[in-house]
Design an enzyme around this catalytic site. Structure first.
Site, PDB file in Angstrom:
ATOM      1  N   CYS A  26       2.515   7.809  11.007  1.00  0.00           N
ATOM      2  CA  CYS A  26       1.712   8.615  11.033  1.00  0.00           C
ATOM      3  C   CYS A  26       1.369   9.307  11.599  1.00  0.00           C
ATOM      4  O   CYS A  26       0.867  10.375  11.096  1.00  0.00           O
ATOM      5  CB  CYS A  26       0.720   6.795  10.110  1.00  0.00           C
ATOM      6  SG  CYS A  26       0.922   5.910  10.918  1.00  0.00           S
ATOM      7  N   ARG A  38       6.642 -13.566  -4.512  1.00  0.00           N
ATOM      8  CA  ARG A  38       5.428 -13.920  -4.454  1.00  0.00           C
ATOM      9  C   ARG A  38       5.628 -12.667  -5.918  1.00  0.00           C
ATOM     10  O   ARG A  38       4.589 -12.877  -6.585  1.00  0.00           O
ATOM     11  CB  ARG A  38       4.461 -13.270  -3.755  1.00  0.00           C
ATOM     12  CG  ARG A  38       4.744 -14.137  -2.373  1.00  0.00           C
ATOM     13  CD  ARG A  38       3.480 -14.308  -1.832  1.00  0.00           C
ATOM     14  NE  ARG A  38       3.750 -12.697  -0.423  1.00  0.00           N
ATOM     15  CZ  ARG A  38       4.717 -12.401   0.579  1.00  0.00           C
ATOM     16  NH1 ARG A  38       5.322 -13.856   0.817  1.00  0.00           N
ATOM     17  NH2 ARG A  38       4.772 -11.725   0.999  1.00  0.00           N
ATOM     18  N   ALA A  73       1.063  -0.927   0.105  1.00  0.00           N
ATOM     19  CA  ALA A  73       0.023  -0.228  -0.083  1.00  0.00           C
ATOM     20  C   ALA A  73       0.777   1.245  -0.045  1.00  0.00           C
ATOM     21  O   ALA A  73       0.629   1.948  -0.538  1.00  0.00           O
ATOM     22  CB  ALA A  73      -1.051  -0.157   0.996  1.00  0.00           C
ATOM     23  N   VAL A  74       1.894   1.067   0.764  1.00  0.00           N
ATOM     24  CA  VAL A  74       3.311   2.469   1.017  1.00  0.00           C
ATOM     25  C   VAL A  74       3.756   2.857  -0.321  1.00  0.00           C
ATOM     26  O   VAL A  74       4.066   3.856  -0.716  1.00  0.00           O
ATOM     27  CB  VAL A  74       3.022   2.477   1.986  1.00  0.00           C
ATOM     28  CG1 VAL A  74       4.395   3.798   2.510  1.00  0.00           C
ATOM     29  CG2 VAL A  74       2.551   2.708   3.203  1.00  0.00           C
ATOM     30  N   GLY A 100      -4.330   1.907   8.065  1.00  0.00           N
ATOM     31  CA  GLY A 100      -3.139   1.880   8.510  1.00  0.00           C
ATOM     32  C   GLY A 100      -3.349   0.535   8.012  1.00  0.00           C
ATOM     33  O   GLY A 100      -1.864  -0.217   8.823  1.00  0.00           O
ATOM     34  N   HIS A 148      -6.403   9.375   9.023  1.00  0.00           N
ATOM     35  CA  HIS A 148      -6.475   9.476  10.894  1.00  0.00           C
ATOM     36  C   HIS A 148      -6.385  10.983  10.630  1.00  0.00           C
ATOM     37  O   HIS A 148      -6.628  11.441  10.396  1.00  0.00           O
ATOM     38  CB  HIS A 148      -4.757   9.222  11.134  1.00  0.00           C
ATOM     39  CG  HIS A 148      -4.127   7.864  10.219  1.00  0.00           C
ATOM     40  ND1 HIS A 148      -4.854   6.952  10.414  1.00  0.00           N
ATOM     41  CD2 HIS A 148      -3.282   7.199  11.160  1.00  0.00           C
ATOM     42  CE1 HIS A 148      -4.386   6.393  10.340  1.00  0.00           C
ATOM     43  NE2 HIS A 148      -3.289   5.736  11.006  1.00  0.00           N
ATOM     44  N   LYS A 193       4.664   5.471  21.111  1.00  0.00           N
ATOM     45  CA  LYS A 193       4.814   6.068  19.219  1.00  0.00           C
ATOM     46  C   LYS A 193       4.338   7.552  19.457  1.00  0.00           C
ATOM     47  O   LYS A 193       6.146   7.745  19.501  1.00  0.00           O
ATOM     48  CB  LYS A 193       4.428   5.111  18.073  1.00  0.00           C
ATOM     49  CG  LYS A 193       4.943   3.664  17.852  1.00  0.00           C
ATOM     50  CD  LYS A 193       4.464   3.126  16.499  1.00  0.00           C
ATOM     51  CE  LYS A 193       5.054   1.309  16.382  1.00  0.00           C
ATOM     52  NZ  LYS A 193       4.440   1.267  15.396  1.00  0.00           N
ATOM     53  N   GLN A 225      -7.534   6.640  13.767  1.00  0.00           N
ATOM     54  CA  GLN A 225      -7.289   5.955  12.900  1.00  0.00           C
ATOM     55  C   GLN A 225      -7.650   4.803  11.463  1.00  0.00           C
ATOM     56  O   GLN A 225      -8.659   4.465  12.443  1.00  0.00           O
ATOM     57  CB  GLN A 225      -5.692   5.390  13.359  1.00  0.00           C
ATOM     58  CG  GLN A 225      -5.294   6.171  14.323  1.00  0.00           C
ATOM     59  CD  GLN A 225      -3.664   5.742  14.660  1.00  0.00           C
ATOM     60  OE1 GLN A 225      -3.332   5.880  16.253  1.00  0.00           O
ATOM     61  NE2 GLN A 225      -2.930   5.216  13.535  1.00  0.00           N
ATOM     62  N   ARG A 267      13.880   3.929  14.908  1.00  0.00           N
ATOM     63  CA  ARG A 267      13.042   5.401  15.238  1.00  0.00           C
ATOM     64  C   ARG A 267      13.550   5.600  16.364  1.00  0.00           C
ATOM     65  O   ARG A 267      14.341   6.965  16.389  1.00  0.00           O
ATOM     66  CB  ARG A 267      11.597   4.750  15.526  1.00  0.00           C
ATOM     67  CG  ARG A 267      10.504   5.238  13.877  1.00  0.00           C
ATOM     68  CD  ARG A 267       9.452   4.778  13.673  1.00  0.00           C
ATOM     69  NE  ARG A 267       9.042   4.954  12.615  1.00  0.00           N
ATOM     70  CZ  ARG A 267       8.207   4.409  12.597  1.00  0.00           C
ATOM     71  NH1 ARG A 267       6.774   3.839  13.966  1.00  0.00           N
ATOM     72  NH2 ARG A 267       7.046   4.428  11.593  1.00  0.00           N
TER      73      ARG A 267
END
Ligand code: A2P
Length: 336
Positions: free
Chosen positions: A131, A41, A15-16, A162, A244, A215, A158, A101
């Site tokens: 995000c 795959r 997706a991203v 996501g 979001h 986070k 959210q 992070r």
């Protein structure tokens, strides 16, 4: 960088990853070449980019030879394993996962907030923040510049995207099942998401907060270089496809002025005020969906907490919350 870089996307079919491709294309990102990497795959799959068909390759330890910048979005375990391999091959990794992070040698960057941090990456890895943190800070940074941020109290709303395509499929199939009077099947979420809210995103820690909430608690401090910043948050999954929303109360050091607070958004890239309740104007998640701008509304002086504002912010978490932010970091490297 002196020349247009050789670029790779790890997780190009996700997706991203798909959104990263769209951002590279729409922003006319300069590239000498583009490599699309995913699991075995997807190897051989064709994806259109700038009028050409590119073939997806399987990610291997040899994938990064000759690559200058790799945008990773294939999950934490892939980043843990392959980001150091890419970094050792002189490739700068921009990582969407949470794997690095909090590493003090890995900068955590929102280009509108701390662009200079991107230039100091001793491990050859730069982390893209969570995000919800990005969207919340896009709303709060202009206010922080004027008034000095002290405390954040937030609740997030959210979207299911996501959780990737599986989250979208689960919402869709459950809505159909409820409307048709059929039993609801759960695969992704611990409870029914259709016509419901789930106050749990990711697993619980022994603090009582979820990992997603931690986070939010930790990343803002690093991005804003405010180690004393106090943050509390409840993260909630809602039956919305995309974008979001965050309800935020923020307390400041300096005396607040509501007009000055509104003016703080004038000419700020990536964030805009959409706030005229008398006319029924405030942002909803649909307003930011598929766009690059985070919208702020419902801004008011908080009546319960001294020197605080309450506001509502929406942002497309796949774009500014992930793909766009990563591509903007790559632009910082290229334009240096
Ligand atoms: P693939 O499509 O081949 O499974 P999403 O977050 O939308 O689920 O996307 C995850 C991305 O990470 C996809 O591009 C997926 O590729 C990729 N991916 C998942 N597992 C691996 C793996 N073992 N090696 C490389 N890429 C992976």
């Amino acid at each position: 960088m002196n020349q247009a870089p050789h670029v790779a996307i790890v997780g190009a079919t996700g997706a991203v990853g798909v959104e990263i491709l769209s951002c590279l294309e729409s922003r006319n990102f300069p590239m000498a070449s583009l490599k699309l990497l995913a699991s075995a795959r997807s190897a051989g799959k064709q994806i259109a980019f700038r009028g050409q068909m590119l073939t997806v390759e399987e990610l291997t330890e040899d994938s990064f030879k000759g690559v200058d910048i790799a945008l990773f979005s294939a999950g934490g375990s892939i980043s843990q394993k392959f980001a150091p391999i890419a970094a050792a091959a002189n490739c700068v990794v921009i990582d969407n996962s949470s794997a690095f992070r909090q590493d003090p040698d890995v900068p955590l960057v929102v280009p509108e907030i701390n662009p200079e941090a991107a230039y100091n990456h001793p491990r050859n890895i730069i982390a893209n923040p969570n995000c919800t943190t990005i969207i919340t800070l896009m709303a709060l940074f202009p206010l922080h510049q004027k008034f000095g941020l002290k405390t954040i109290i937030a609740s997030s709303y959210q979207a299911v995207s996501g959780s990737g395509q599986h989250g979208i499929t689960e919402l869709e199939s459950q809505v159909r099942a409820v409307v048709d009077g059929h039993p609801v099947v759960r695969n992704v979420y611990p409870h029914q998401i259709a016509f419901n809210l789930i106050p749990q995103i990711d697993s619980f820690t022994d603090t009582g907060y979820t990992k997603e909430e931690l986070k939010m608690l930790n990343e803002g401090r690093k991005i804003l270089s405010l180690p004393e910043l106090k943050v509390t948050c409840t993260c909630v999954r809602v039956p919305v496809y995309r974008s979001h929303s965050i309800s935020v109360t923020a307390q400041f050091e300096k005396p607040l002025d509501l007009d000055l607070a509104r003016q703080a958004y004038t000419d700020k890239p990536g964030v805009a005020l959409m706030d005229n309740p008398a006319e029924g104007i405030w942002p909803t998640p649909l307003d930011s969906t598929n766009g690059d701008t985070c919208y702020v509304g419902r801004m008011r002086k908080d009546l319960a907490i001294d020197n605080a504002l309450s506001l509502w912010v929406v942002g497309d978490q796949v774009r500014k919350g992930a793909a766009l932010n990563a591509v903007q970091i790559a632009e910082l490297l290229v334009n240096k």
